[in-house]
Write an enzyme that holds these catalytic residues in place. Structure first.
Site, PDB file in Angstrom:
ATOM      1  N   PRO A   9       0.794  -1.225   0.000  1.00 37.36           N
ATOM      2  CA  PRO A   9       0.000   0.000   0.000  1.00 37.36           C
ATOM      3  C   PRO A   9       0.828   1.277   0.000  1.00 37.36           C
ATOM      4  O   PRO A   9       1.842   1.369   0.690  1.00 37.36           O
ATOM      5  CB  PRO A   9      -0.846  -0.105   1.279  1.00 37.36           C
ATOM      6  CG  PRO A   9      -0.169  -1.134   2.109  1.00 37.36           C
ATOM      7  CD  PRO A   9       0.503  -2.073   1.161  1.00 37.36           C
ATOM      8  N   ASN A  10       0.345   2.222  -0.794  1.00 36.51           N
ATOM      9  CA  ASN A  10       0.899   3.579  -0.904  1.00 36.51           C
ATOM     10  C   ASN A  10       2.220   3.641  -1.668  1.00 36.51           C
ATOM     11  O   ASN A  10       2.741   4.726  -1.920  1.00 36.51           O
ATOM     12  CB  ASN A  10       1.059   4.230   0.479  1.00 36.51           C
ATOM     13  CG  ASN A  10      -0.270   4.311   1.204  1.00 36.51           C
ATOM     14  OD1 ASN A  10      -1.215   4.859   0.660  1.00 36.51           O
ATOM     15  ND2 ASN A  10      -0.364   3.741   2.394  1.00 36.51           N
ATOM     16  N   ARG A  17       5.261  10.684  -2.659  1.00 38.98           N
ATOM     17  CA  ARG A  17       4.875  10.472  -1.280  1.00 38.98           C
ATOM     18  C   ARG A  17       6.039  10.777  -0.337  1.00 38.98           C
ATOM     19  O   ARG A  17       7.097  10.171  -0.445  1.00 38.98           O
ATOM     20  CB  ARG A  17       4.500   8.999  -1.153  1.00 38.98           C
ATOM     21  CG  ARG A  17       4.258   8.537   0.242  1.00 38.98           C
ATOM     22  CD  ARG A  17       4.215   7.000   0.287  1.00 38.98           C
ATOM     23  NE  ARG A  17       3.890   6.575   1.635  1.00 38.98           N
ATOM     24  CZ  ARG A  17       4.117   5.365   2.097  1.00 38.98           C
ATOM     25  NH1 ARG A  17       4.644   4.443   1.315  1.00 38.98           N
ATOM     26  NH2 ARG A  17       3.814   5.070   3.342  1.00 38.98           N
ATOM     27  N   TYR A  22      11.050   8.874   1.518  1.00 33.25           N
ATOM     28  CA  TYR A  22      11.112   7.833   0.488  1.00 33.25           C
ATOM     29  C   TYR A  22      11.829   8.269  -0.792  1.00 33.25           C
ATOM     30  O   TYR A  22      11.944   7.470  -1.732  1.00 33.25           O
ATOM     31  CB  TYR A  22       9.685   7.358   0.153  1.00 33.25           C
ATOM     32  CG  TYR A  22       8.978   6.772   1.367  1.00 33.25           C
ATOM     33  CD1 TYR A  22       9.433   5.593   1.953  1.00 33.25           C
ATOM     34  CD2 TYR A  22       7.885   7.412   1.950  1.00 33.25           C
ATOM     35  CE1 TYR A  22       8.809   5.067   3.075  1.00 33.25           C
ATOM     36  CE2 TYR A  22       7.252   6.889   3.065  1.00 33.25           C
ATOM     37  CZ  TYR A  22       7.720   5.725   3.624  1.00 33.25           C
ATOM     38  OH  TYR A  22       7.112   5.202   4.738  1.00 33.25           O
ATOM     39  N   ASN A  74       8.062  -5.500  -0.471  1.00 27.88           N
ATOM     40  CA  ASN A  74       7.894  -4.348   0.407  1.00 27.88           C
ATOM     41  C   ASN A  74       6.400  -4.278   0.705  1.00 27.88           C
ATOM     42  O   ASN A  74       5.615  -3.784  -0.114  1.00 27.88           O
ATOM     43  CB  ASN A  74       8.378  -3.061  -0.257  1.00 27.88           C
ATOM     44  CG  ASN A  74       8.323  -1.874   0.705  1.00 27.88           C
ATOM     45  OD1 ASN A  74       7.697  -1.966   1.766  1.00 27.88           O
ATOM     46  ND2 ASN A  74       8.970  -0.790   0.354  1.00 27.88           N
ATOM     47  N   ALA A  77       2.901  -0.710   5.092  1.00 28.71           N
ATOM     48  CA  ALA A  77       2.397  -0.770   6.464  1.00 28.71           C
ATOM     49  C   ALA A  77       1.864  -2.151   6.842  1.00 28.71           C
ATOM     50  O   ALA A  77       1.794  -2.484   8.036  1.00 28.71           O
ATOM     51  CB  ALA A  77       1.308   0.288   6.655  1.00 28.71           C
ATOM     52  N   GLU A  98      12.288  -9.438   2.705  1.00 29.94           N
ATOM     53  CA  GLU A  98      11.532  -8.260   3.161  1.00 29.94           C
ATOM     54  C   GLU A  98      12.372  -7.011   2.885  1.00 29.94           C
ATOM     55  O   GLU A  98      13.556  -6.967   3.229  1.00 29.94           O
ATOM     56  CB  GLU A  98      11.259  -8.383   4.664  1.00 29.94           C
ATOM     57  CG  GLU A  98      10.588  -7.156   5.253  1.00 29.94           C
ATOM     58  CD  GLU A  98      10.392  -7.251   6.774  1.00 29.94           C
ATOM     59  OE1 GLU A  98      10.430  -8.370   7.342  1.00 29.94           O
ATOM     60  OE2 GLU A  98      10.220  -6.181   7.391  1.00 29.94           O
ATOM     61  N   HIS A 100      12.529  -2.610   2.851  1.00 28.71           N
ATOM     62  CA  HIS A 100      11.998  -1.282   3.172  1.00 28.71           C
ATOM     63  C   HIS A 100      12.935  -0.228   2.609  1.00 28.71           C
ATOM     64  O   HIS A 100      14.160  -0.361   2.696  1.00 28.71           O
ATOM     65  CB  HIS A 100      11.850  -1.085   4.683  1.00 28.71           C
ATOM     66  CG  HIS A 100      10.923  -2.096   5.268  1.00 28.71           C
ATOM     67  ND1 HIS A 100       9.567  -2.044   5.078  1.00 28.71           N
ATOM     68  CD2 HIS A 100      11.177  -3.224   5.982  1.00 28.71           C
ATOM     69  CE1 HIS A 100       9.014  -3.094   5.669  1.00 28.71           C
ATOM     70  NE2 HIS A 100       9.965  -3.830   6.215  1.00 28.71           N
ATOM     71  N   ARG A 107      12.565   4.651  12.968  1.00 23.74           N
ATOM     72  CA  ARG A 107      11.315   5.412  12.903  1.00 23.74           C
ATOM     73  C   ARG A 107      10.429   5.097  14.120  1.00 23.74           C
ATOM     74  O   ARG A 107      10.923   4.626  15.135  1.00 23.74           O
ATOM     75  CB  ARG A 107      10.624   5.133  11.567  1.00 23.74           C
ATOM     76  CG  ARG A 107      11.520   5.569  10.370  1.00 23.74           C
ATOM     77  CD  ARG A 107      10.857   5.329   9.038  1.00 23.74           C
ATOM     78  NE  ARG A 107       9.644   6.138   8.900  1.00 23.74           N
ATOM     79  CZ  ARG A 107       8.751   5.971   7.921  1.00 23.74           C
ATOM     80  NH1 ARG A 107       8.958   5.035   6.995  1.00 23.74           N
ATOM     81  NH2 ARG A 107       7.685   6.740   7.859  1.00 23.74           N
TER      82      ARG A 107
HETATM   83  C1  DQA Z   1       8.052   1.124   4.191  1.00 20.46           C
HETATM   84  C2  DQA Z   1       8.055   1.363   5.700  1.00 20.46           C
HETATM   85  C3  DQA Z   1       6.663   1.119   6.274  1.00 20.46           C
HETATM   86  O1  DQA Z   1       6.674   1.338   7.675  1.00 20.46           O
HETATM   87  C4  DQA Z   1       5.683   2.090   5.646  1.00 20.46           C
HETATM   88  O2  DQA Z   1       4.390   1.844   6.142  1.00 20.46           O
HETATM   89  C5  DQA Z   1       5.717   2.057   4.174  1.00 20.46           C
HETATM   90  C6  DQA Z   1       7.008   1.980   3.494  1.00 20.46           C
HETATM   91  C7  DQA Z   1       9.419   1.459   3.554  1.00 20.46           C
HETATM   92  O3  DQA Z   1       9.630   1.049   2.429  1.00 20.46           O
HETATM   93  O4  DQA Z   1      10.236   2.151   4.159  1.00 20.46           O
HETATM   94  O5  DQA Z   1       4.688   2.175   3.519  1.00 20.46           O
HETATM   95  O6  DQA Z   1       7.795  -0.247   3.937  1.00 20.46           O
END
Ligand code: DQA
Length: 142
Positions: A9-10, A17, A22, A74, A77, A98, A100, A107
């Site tokens: 998501p996102n 964003r 990011y 990735n 959230a 995994e 990020h 964070r």
């Molecule tokens: C993320 C870190 C997550 O906590 C966050 O909700 C994201 C992006 C990252 O790539 O740093 O959407 O996965």
């Protein structure tokens, strides 16, 4: 070796964003440079804002037959909340890294917990979009 990158998501908003966290590069340019760097490695890409769609894509890659050799995930959230995605990862016999973009450990405390971490082969976090390249290197080294 065929690799599937899944963004949750996102992450369709990368480049727009929260650029201070990011960065301002898009996922499209990241994919372009990955495909240039690894011309012999097919790299598929899937993004969804929906938990179930991400689970379906993990199943598609791993069951009943493998359609890829490794997944770079990735989960956004959902990393911190989704037991269902963790179960999907555990159910398939495909290595999942995994990833990020940000250093989640530096964070908010809620981002320090990963429900998917225990069922992934490893974690790469904090290297911006280069985290995806590092995850591919990790899959290739397995
Ligand atoms: C993320 C870190 C997550 O906590 C966050 O909700 C994201 C992006 C990252 O790539 O740093 O959407 O996965």
């Amino acid at each position: 070796m065929k690799i599937l990158i899944i963004n949750g998501p996102n992450l369709n908003l990368l480049g727009h964003r929260e650029p201070a966290i990011y960065g301002s590069d898009s996922m499209e340019s990241c994919l372009r440079s990955l495909r240039e760097r690894y011309p012999d490695t097919p790299i598929e890409y899937f993004q969804s804002n929906h938990e179930g769609a991400i689970i379906d894509e993990i199943h598609r890659c791993g069951y009943p037959e493998k359609s890829c050799d490794g997944i770079v995930l990735n989960a956004g959230a959902y990393t911190h909340t989704s037991l269902a995605i963790a179960d999907a990862i555990a159910a398939v016999d495909v290595p999942v890294i995994e990833v990020h973009i940000s250093n989640v450990a530096s964070r908010e405390p809620i981002r320090h917990t990963s429900l998917i971490g225990p069922v992934c082969r490893g974690v790469i976090a904090g290297f911006g979009l280069d985290s995806y390249r590092l995850a591919i290197e990790a899959l290739k080294a397995l």
